[in-house]
Design a protein around this motif. Structure first.
Motif, PDB file in Angstrom:
ATOM      1  N   ILE A 174       5.948   4.486   2.287  1.00  0.00           N
ATOM      2  CA  ILE A 174       5.454   5.850   2.619  1.00  0.00           C
ATOM      3  C   ILE A 174       6.568   6.674   1.868  1.00  0.00           C
ATOM      4  CG2 ILE A 174       5.524   7.598   4.583  1.00  0.00           C
ATOM      5  CD1 ILE A 174       4.541   4.974   6.402  1.00  0.00           C
ATOM      6  N   TYR A 181       3.056  11.482   0.558  1.00  0.00           N
ATOM      7  CA  TYR A 181       2.942  12.941   1.247  1.00  0.00           C
ATOM      8  C   TYR A 181       3.797  13.920   0.626  1.00  0.00           C
ATOM      9  CZ  TYR A 181       0.744  10.082   4.897  1.00  0.00           C
ATOM     10  OH  TYR A 181       0.018   9.252   5.605  1.00  0.00           O
ATOM     11  N   LEU A 241       1.711   4.957   0.232  1.00  0.00           N
ATOM     12  CA  LEU A 241       1.339   6.294   0.851  1.00  0.00           C
ATOM     13  C   LEU A 241       2.160   7.448   0.339  1.00  0.00           C
ATOM     14  CD1 LEU A 241       0.460   4.941   4.529  1.00  0.00           C
ATOM     15  CD2 LEU A 241      -0.951   5.322   2.616  1.00  0.00           C
ATOM     16  N   LEU A 267       0.710  -1.114  -0.077  1.00  0.00           N
ATOM     17  CA  LEU A 267      -0.141   0.012   0.210  1.00  0.00           C
ATOM     18  C   LEU A 267       0.999   1.176  -0.010  1.00  0.00           C
ATOM     19  CD1 LEU A 267      -2.968   1.216   0.294  1.00  0.00           C
ATOM     20  CD2 LEU A 267      -2.579   1.251   2.661  1.00  0.00           C
ATOM     21  N   ALA A 312      -3.572   6.848  -1.304  1.00  0.00           N
ATOM     22  CA  ALA A 312      -3.201   5.563  -0.726  1.00  0.00           C
ATOM     23  C   ALA A 312      -3.556   4.673  -1.796  1.00  0.00           C
ATOM     24  CB  ALA A 312      -4.050   5.302   0.657  1.00  0.00           C
ATOM     25  N   PRO A 349      17.047  12.331   4.575  1.00  0.00           N
ATOM     26  CA  PRO A 349      16.376  12.805   3.556  1.00  0.00           C
ATOM     27  C   PRO A 349      16.798  12.228   2.146  1.00  0.00           C
ATOM     28  CG  PRO A 349      16.276  14.461   5.104  1.00  0.00           C
ATOM     29  CD  PRO A 349      17.291  13.266   5.542  1.00  0.00           C
ATOM     30  N   GLY A 350      15.898  11.941   1.329  1.00  0.00           N
ATOM     31  CA  GLY A 350      16.285  11.917  -0.193  1.00  0.00           C
ATOM     32  C   GLY A 350      16.722  10.241  -0.333  1.00  0.00           C
ATOM     33  N   GLU A 351      16.961   9.538   0.839  1.00  0.00           N
ATOM     34  CA  GLU A 351      17.168   8.143   0.877  1.00  0.00           C
ATOM     35  C   GLU A 351      15.948   7.184   0.997  1.00  0.00           C
ATOM     36  OE1 GLU A 351      20.282   7.220   0.130  1.00  0.00           O
ATOM     37  OE2 GLU A 351      20.699   9.395  -0.341  1.00  0.00           O
ATOM     38  N   THR A 352      16.054   5.799   0.611  1.00  0.00           N
ATOM     39  CA  THR A 352      15.268   4.754   0.650  1.00  0.00           C
ATOM     40  C   THR A 352      15.734   4.117   1.948  1.00  0.00           C
ATOM     41  OG1 THR A 352      14.743   4.513  -1.515  1.00  0.00           O
ATOM     42  CG2 THR A 352      14.321   2.670  -0.222  1.00  0.00           C
ATOM     43  N   HIS A 353      14.872   3.787   2.997  1.00  0.00           N
ATOM     44  CA  HIS A 353      15.177   3.368   4.180  1.00  0.00           C
ATOM     45  C   HIS A 353      14.212   1.942   4.480  1.00  0.00           C
ATOM     46  CE1 HIS A 353      15.401   7.698   4.747  1.00  0.00           C
ATOM     47  NE2 HIS A 353      16.582   7.283   5.554  1.00  0.00           N
ATOM     48  N   ARG A 354      15.015   0.678   4.351  1.00  0.00           N
ATOM     49  CA  ARG A 354      14.170  -0.502   4.552  1.00  0.00           C
ATOM     50  C   ARG A 354      13.808  -0.554   6.056  1.00  0.00           C
ATOM     51  NH1 ARG A 354      12.799  -1.895  -0.314  1.00  0.00           N
ATOM     52  NH2 ARG A 354      14.582  -1.184  -1.683  1.00  0.00           N
ATOM     53  N   VAL A 355      12.503  -0.714   6.058  1.00  0.00           N
ATOM     54  CA  VAL A 355      11.745  -0.849   7.731  1.00  0.00           C
ATOM     55  C   VAL A 355      11.003  -1.948   8.056  1.00  0.00           C
ATOM     56  CG1 VAL A 355      11.958   1.912   7.965  1.00  0.00           C
ATOM     57  CG2 VAL A 355       9.816   0.544   6.995  1.00  0.00           C
ATOM     58  N   SER A 356      11.093  -2.403   9.186  1.00  0.00           N
ATOM     59  CA  SER A 356       9.975  -3.480   9.645  1.00  0.00           C
ATOM     60  C   SER A 356       8.597  -2.773   9.799  1.00  0.00           C
ATOM     61  CB  SER A 356      10.419  -4.153  10.950  1.00  0.00           C
ATOM     62  OG  SER A 356      11.603  -4.749  10.752  1.00  0.00           O
ATOM     63  N   ALA A 357       7.432  -3.543   9.678  1.00  0.00           N
ATOM     64  CA  ALA A 357       6.293  -2.845   9.628  1.00  0.00           C
ATOM     65  C   ALA A 357       6.062  -2.798  11.197  1.00  0.00           C
ATOM     66  CB  ALA A 357       5.232  -4.040   9.110  1.00  0.00           C
ATOM     67  N   ARG A 363       3.468  -1.595   3.775  1.00  0.00           N
ATOM     68  CA  ARG A 363       3.114  -0.231   3.595  1.00  0.00           C
ATOM     69  C   ARG A 363       4.537   0.281   2.978  1.00  0.00           C
ATOM     70  NH1 ARG A 363       0.944  -0.313   8.352  1.00  0.00           N
ATOM     71  NH2 ARG A 363      -1.286  -0.067   8.649  1.00  0.00           N
ATOM     72  N   VAL A 408       7.791  10.489   0.884  1.00  0.00           N
ATOM     73  CA  VAL A 408       7.702  11.853   1.315  1.00  0.00           C
ATOM     74  C   VAL A 408       8.154  12.575   0.304  1.00  0.00           C
ATOM     75  CG1 VAL A 408       8.213  13.566   3.149  1.00  0.00           C
ATOM     76  CG2 VAL A 408       7.822  11.192   3.899  1.00  0.00           C
ATOM     77  N   THR A 440      11.866  10.903   0.060  1.00  0.00           N
ATOM     78  CA  THR A 440      12.383  10.039   1.171  1.00  0.00           C
ATOM     79  C   THR A 440      11.320   8.863   1.321  1.00  0.00           C
ATOM     80  OG1 THR A 440      13.314  11.953   2.269  1.00  0.00           O
ATOM     81  CG2 THR A 440      13.113  10.010   3.532  1.00  0.00           C
ATOM     82  N   LEU A 441      12.067   7.608   1.382  1.00  0.00           N
ATOM     83  CA  LEU A 441      11.047   6.488   1.294  1.00  0.00           C
ATOM     84  C   LEU A 441      11.334   5.860   2.491  1.00  0.00           C
ATOM     85  CD1 LEU A 441       8.959   5.426  -1.188  1.00  0.00           C
ATOM     86  CD2 LEU A 441      10.702   3.924  -1.457  1.00  0.00           C
ATOM     87  N   LEU A 442      10.220   5.246   3.042  1.00  0.00           N
ATOM     88  CA  LEU A 442      10.334   4.189   4.033  1.00  0.00           C
ATOM     89  C   LEU A 442       9.597   2.985   3.504  1.00  0.00           C
ATOM     90  CD1 LEU A 442       8.779   5.898   7.323  1.00  0.00           C
ATOM     91  CD2 LEU A 442      11.237   5.612   6.505  1.00  0.00           C
ATOM     92  N   SER A 443      10.292   2.023   3.189  1.00  0.00           N
ATOM     93  CA  SER A 443       9.694   0.886   2.499  1.00  0.00           C
ATOM     94  C   SER A 443       9.855  -0.433   3.681  1.00  0.00           C
ATOM     95  CB  SER A 443      10.632   0.517   1.373  1.00  0.00           C
ATOM     96  OG  SER A 443      10.246  -0.623   0.618  1.00  0.00           O
ATOM     97  N   GLU A 444       8.589  -0.814   4.054  1.00  0.00           N
ATOM     98  CA  GLU A 444       8.335  -1.934   4.823  1.00  0.00           C
ATOM     99  C   GLU A 444       8.735  -3.308   4.047  1.00  0.00           C
ATOM    100  OE1 GLU A 444       4.474  -2.336   6.549  1.00  0.00           O
ATOM    101  OE2 GLU A 444       4.579  -0.463   7.613  1.00  0.00           O
TER     102      GLU A 444
END
Lengths: 312, 312
Positions: free
Chosen positions: A91, A15, A13, A11, A33, B22-30, A89, A93, A102-106
């Motif tokens: 996210i 912003y 999102l 999903l 979304a 800022p400007g980067e891709t971040h792999r994150v856990s849900a 998800r 920005v 800027t990306l947050l990628s689960e």
């Protein structure tokens, strides 16, 4: 009908803000979304360009329900295999002004063996009437590369062209299974093959068994490397500003469109993939391309690779 | 039973990352997806401390359904008034190490007149059996401050104490309607009253009609200003590191617990509010407080305000 598989959908999102300032609170408007993931982006581009598609994906939890609702609303034909873990998800920005994103990628949750089997069946069932199969994006944790190879082989055995846009061991497995076209970017190519040199990396995938390797090079365009013909590099003579998210997926969509219609020349392939990619940069959301793609296609310059500039 | 109203609730998503770039891709856990918004945080703190609560909120769309599902799972008694627009999201990115928190906070969609009427009814209906009413958090776009004032007046007329923790014109309206306790932070106080001086701002709210103004001062503790008695400032003698999100809500929860039991002394109010607030900083998610709140309460130092240090 072009069939796309998204093993690890999301999903998405998005912003828009003035500037992202770590440590601060940012008031934002609720942004879109949307159903995301590379294979879904490819299907969206093809659907909006009027080509029949079918998107196969997994969907779980509340986020999976939102992904499916968005596909329905978008009118994209799809089959969502229900899975136990919630769909991940992403996210994004996007900053006003220069569009810094800027990306947050689960990361996606692992699938059970049963879920993987049902995903495989969801690809197999419509495959006989598909004109091209596109397998795109990352894999959920623990997904065996061999299952990607099996899908490639199954499609090849029916004479249906296959494009694979993924990374790591699955990219190598897809090459070894004889994929028609692979579409890594330069970093993915180097990471998967262990070759720092672009040409050596592309050659490694061709040696494994791939027919064509299309390497996306960002602002520098694309390289098409073939097992049986000369290599070509394509680029636009100017840099476009915008949102690069989904640009590679638009290039894959263009390649799928051409492969579905027969065996394209390298020039046609590069011109379409480069111009659709560039046309995606001009649009705010992944999965859309600007109507100017026809004008951009005329601007694409093709060079033999390596050409005089690239020789040491 | 302590009744909380959250006019502008949210689905709170929390991510932990190494460092936000800022400007980067971040792999994150849900990360966790929880029911949020200040009134819900207050209800969660009280519920986990064993006090009966009822949380009134709005809920719309897929995100509203996730908020309601989380309240159910958490066992927090609630009434969610269905609304047409999706419930907003907040996204907190918490950095490992120093805990720097970057927040994206969606603004909430406006409610229709009918939706506002149903929200009002959802507060009125259980009010006769409430021991305290807490109205907490921002208001959706276009929400009339007069409706907050009407709820305060209605509660006061039944002899039920009311706490309001909001900002802007609604904070002034709550003061004028005779709220028992207001809990702005220093910035909200200055913004609402137009007074740069802390004491002048608190006095302005007392002059309007509030009984007590509790001003949260972050690491510097809290100021309690009263219409009819001396003022007191409370602080811990040491700075706690952690996540300040929801610390103010824990302080409001402590105040609600005491107001529900009768008229607390300023010392009891400050000691409880300061120690619960501090105990919230030690917890990773809003709505939780550390078990050490009893030890922290012993550490709270109380000073007359202004004391010798604060005199010019």
């Amino acid at each position: 009908m072009i069939l796309t598989l998204t093993p690890n959908p999301a999903l998405d999102l998005t912003y828009r803000i003035d500037a992202l300032q770590p440590g601060e609170t940012h008031r934002v408007s609720a942004g879109p979304a949307r159903a995301g993931g590379k294979g879904i982006n490819v299907a969206r581009v093809l659907h909006t360009q009027g080509f029949p598609v079918r998107a196969v994906l997994t969907a779980g939890g509340a986020t999976g329900a939102q992904v499916v609702a968005d596909l329905q609303e978008s009118g994209i034909a799809h089959e969502a295999v229900p899975v136990g873990s919630p769909t991940r998800r992403t996210i994004a920005v996007v900053e006003d002004g220069d569009g810094t994103t800027t990306l947050l990628s689960e990361s996606g949750a692992a699938l059970s063996e049963d879920e993987r089997a049902r995903l495989h069946a969801a690809v197999q069932s419509p495959l006989p009437i598909a004109s091209c199969l596109v397998i795109s994006g990352s894999l959920p944790a623990g997904f065996p590369p061999e299952e990607i190879a099996a899908m490639v082989a199954s499609s090849r055995s029916r004479g249906i062209p296959v494009i694979v846009d993924t990374s790591g061991p699955a990219l190598l497995a897809a090459a070894a299974a004889g994929a028609d076209l692979l579409k890594p970017n330069a970093a993915e190519l180097a990471e998967a093959t262990g070759e720092r040199d672009l040409a050596a990396g592309a050659q490694a995938l061709l040696d494994l068994g791939a027919d064509t390797v299309l390497v996306s090079l960002g602002e520098e365009g694309m390289l098409a490397a073939h097992s049986a013909s000369a290599w070509t590099r394509a680029a636009l003579p100017r840099v476009l500003r915008g949102n690069p998210t989904g640009a590679g997926d638009a290039g894959v969509a263009a390649a799928a469109m051409l492969l579905a219609q027969g065996a394209p020349t390298a020039a046609d392939l590069l011109r379409a993939a480069t111009s659709w990619s560039a046309a995606a940069v001009l649009m705010p959301l992944a999965g859309e391309i600007s109507r100017t793609h026809r004008e951009l296609a005329v601007e694409v310059a093709l060079h033999p690779y390596p050409d005089s500039e690239e020789r040491p």
